[in-house]
Write a protein that holds these residues in place. Sequence first.
Motif, short mmCIF file in Angstrom:
data_model
loop_
_atom_site.label_atom_id
_atom_site.label_comp_id
_atom_site.label_asym_id
_atom_site.label_seq_id
_atom_site.Cartn_x
_atom_site.Cartn_y
_atom_site.Cartn_z
N VAL A 1 -3.97 22.50 6.83
CA VAL A 1 -3.78 21.72 5.84
C VAL A 1 -2.65 20.31 5.93
CG1 VAL A 1 -2.74 21.31 3.49
CG2 VAL A 1 -4.42 23.13 3.82
N VAL A 2 -1.65 20.70 6.58
CA VAL A 2 -0.58 19.60 6.92
C VAL A 2 -1.07 18.74 7.93
CG1 VAL A 2 1.56 19.44 8.30
CG2 VAL A 2 1.41 21.10 6.26
N THR A 3 -2.03 19.33 8.97
CA THR A 3 -2.71 18.37 9.95
C THR A 3 -3.47 17.53 9.42
OG1 THR A 3 -2.15 20.23 11.71
CG2 THR A 3 -3.96 18.43 12.04
N LEU A 4 -4.32 18.08 8.41
CA LEU A 4 -5.30 17.33 7.83
C LEU A 4 -4.80 16.12 7.09
CD1 LEU A 4 -7.89 20.04 6.74
CD2 LEU A 4 -8.37 18.00 8.19
N VAL A 5 -3.80 16.46 6.31
CA VAL A 5 -2.83 15.56 5.50
C VAL A 5 -2.12 14.30 6.40
CG1 VAL A 5 -0.58 14.86 4.04
CG2 VAL A 5 -2.04 17.05 3.46
N ARG A 6 -1.68 14.69 7.56
CA ARG A 6 -1.27 13.69 8.48
C ARG A 6 -2.44 12.78 8.75
NH1 ARG A 6 1.19 18.25 11.73
NH2 ARG A 6 3.12 18.58 11.11
N ALA A 7 -3.67 13.09 9.20
CA ALA A 7 -4.67 12.65 9.55
C ALA A 7 -5.24 11.48 8.19
CB ALA A 7 -5.94 13.44 9.85
N GLU A 8 -5.07 11.98 7.12
CA GLU A 8 -5.46 11.01 5.84
C GLU A 8 -4.29 10.06 5.80
OE1 GLU A 8 -7.99 11.09 3.94
OE2 GLU A 8 -9.06 12.99 4.91
N ALA B 1 -2.60 8.63 8.21
CA ALA B 1 -2.90 7.82 9.42
C ALA B 1 -4.19 6.96 9.41
CB ALA B 1 -2.94 8.42 10.49
N ALA B 2 -5.09 7.42 8.37
CA ALA B 2 -6.19 6.67 8.41
C ALA B 2 -6.41 5.38 7.74
CB ALA B 2 -7.36 7.50 7.32
N PRO B 3 -6.87 4.31 8.20
CA PRO B 3 -6.92 3.05 7.54
C PRO B 3 -7.55 2.91 6.25
CG PRO B 3 -8.52 3.21 9.46
CD PRO B 3 -7.88 4.52 9.48
N ILE B 4 -7.05 1.99 5.40
CA ILE B 4 -7.43 1.86 4.23
C ILE B 4 -8.71 0.87 4.23
CG2 ILE B 4 -7.03 1.12 1.69
CD1 ILE B 4 -5.36 3.65 2.59
N GLU B 5 -9.83 1.29 3.76
CA GLU B 5 -10.99 0.59 3.84
C GLU B 5 -11.23 -0.29 2.44
OE1 GLU B 5 -14.49 2.70 4.33
OE2 GLU B 5 -13.71 3.73 6.28
N MET B 6 -11.02 -1.59 2.83
CA MET B 6 -11.14 -2.40 1.40
C MET B 6 -12.63 -2.89 1.10
SD MET B 6 -8.08 -2.38 0.12
CE MET B 6 -6.64 -1.77 0.19
N MET C 1 0.95 -1.12 -0.05
CA MET C 1 -0.11 -0.05 0.10
C MET C 1 1.03 1.19 0.03
SD MET C 1 -1.89 2.61 2.24
CE MET C 1 -0.98 2.25 3.63
N THR C 2 0.32 2.28 -0.92
CA THR C 2 1.40 3.30 -1.11
C THR C 2 0.33 4.61 -0.95
OG1 THR C 2 3.07 2.41 -2.31
CG2 THR C 2 2.59 4.55 -2.45
N VAL C 3 0.63 5.45 0.02
CA VAL C 3 -0.13 7.02 0.06
C VAL C 3 0.69 7.94 -0.98
CG1 VAL C 3 -1.18 8.67 1.31
CG2 VAL C 3 -1.08 6.43 2.02
N PHE C 4 0.26 8.35 -1.64
CA PHE C 4 0.87 9.59 -2.61
C PHE C 4 0.23 10.84 -2.42
CE2 PHE C 4 1.64 11.58 -7.08
CZ PHE C 4 2.74 12.02 -6.76
N VAL C 5 1.03 11.74 -1.60
CA VAL C 5 0.60 12.96 -1.34
C VAL C 5 1.31 14.06 -2.13
CG1 VAL C 5 1.06 14.77 0.56
CG2 VAL C 5 0.48 12.37 1.33
N GLY C 6 0.56 14.61 -2.89
CA GLY C 6 0.92 15.86 -3.87
C GLY C 6 0.40 17.11 -3.49
N GLY C 7 1.57 18.13 -3.71
CA GLY C 7 1.15 19.61 -3.40
C GLY C 7 1.21 20.02 -4.71
N PHE D 1 -4.51 8.60 -2.90
CA PHE D 1 -3.72 10.09 -3.50
C PHE D 1 -4.51 11.20 -2.54
CE2 PHE D 1 -3.89 12.98 -7.31
CZ PHE D 1 -2.48 13.78 -6.76
N VAL D 2 -3.84 11.71 -1.87
CA VAL D 2 -4.01 12.73 -1.11
C VAL D 2 -3.33 14.40 -2.05
CG1 VAL D 2 -3.84 14.19 0.94
CG2 VAL D 2 -3.99 11.84 0.99
N LEU D 3 -4.10 15.03 -2.55
CA LEU D 3 -3.84 16.12 -3.47
C LEU D 3 -4.21 17.42 -2.54
CD1 LEU D 3 -3.06 17.41 -5.92
CD2 LEU D 3 -5.31 17.10 -6.93
N VAL D 4 -3.28 18.43 -2.70
CA VAL D 4 -3.33 19.64 -1.80
C VAL D 4 -3.00 20.88 -2.69
CG1 VAL D 4 -2.15 20.94 0.09
CG2 VAL D 4 -2.35 18.28 0.42
N GLY D 5 -3.77 21.81 -2.63
CA GLY D 5 -3.76 23.07 -3.37
C GLY D 5 -4.37 23.97 -3.03
#
Length: 164
Positions: A150-157, A159-164, A1-7, A62-66
Amino acid sequence: MTVFVGGAGELFQGDLDLGRRAAERLAAERLGENGSDVVVEELHYGAVAVAQRLAELEPSVFVLVGAIARGREPGAVVRRDVTPPVREPAEVQRLVQQAVTGYVDVDLIIDVAAAFGALPERTVCIEVEPATTEPSERLSDVAERALAEVVTLVRAEVAAPIEM
């Protein structure tokens, strides 16, 4: 599992550069359980290249920030689950033409990545309403405050478990 955080950011365009700033802050942290399952990158290089990077990484999330102007109160932070848009072929062609010029914002990234089938099922967008969009190396005071949220929200995303 990979999480991609993009700004996503427009370089040195005031608050529109917020995504890049968020990526810089988050890249300095060890995100995720072992730090290796989270990839953090600046996405100022264009929407087509972002779609190609998503296809290469095949992230689970994918967590997209902007920052993007939508007429909200400046500094407003909104988190939304992204439903991949369905576009007609002519619209996709117009979006890709716009993207190959290097233009990038959260909407264009989502549209182009969805058109190329590269958008993960779990895609989240965290966006900020800009107060300033003129050329500047600094964020406005309201955007600086929003950046911390925003940084706090990304950290939470992350850390959130992946729902399958």
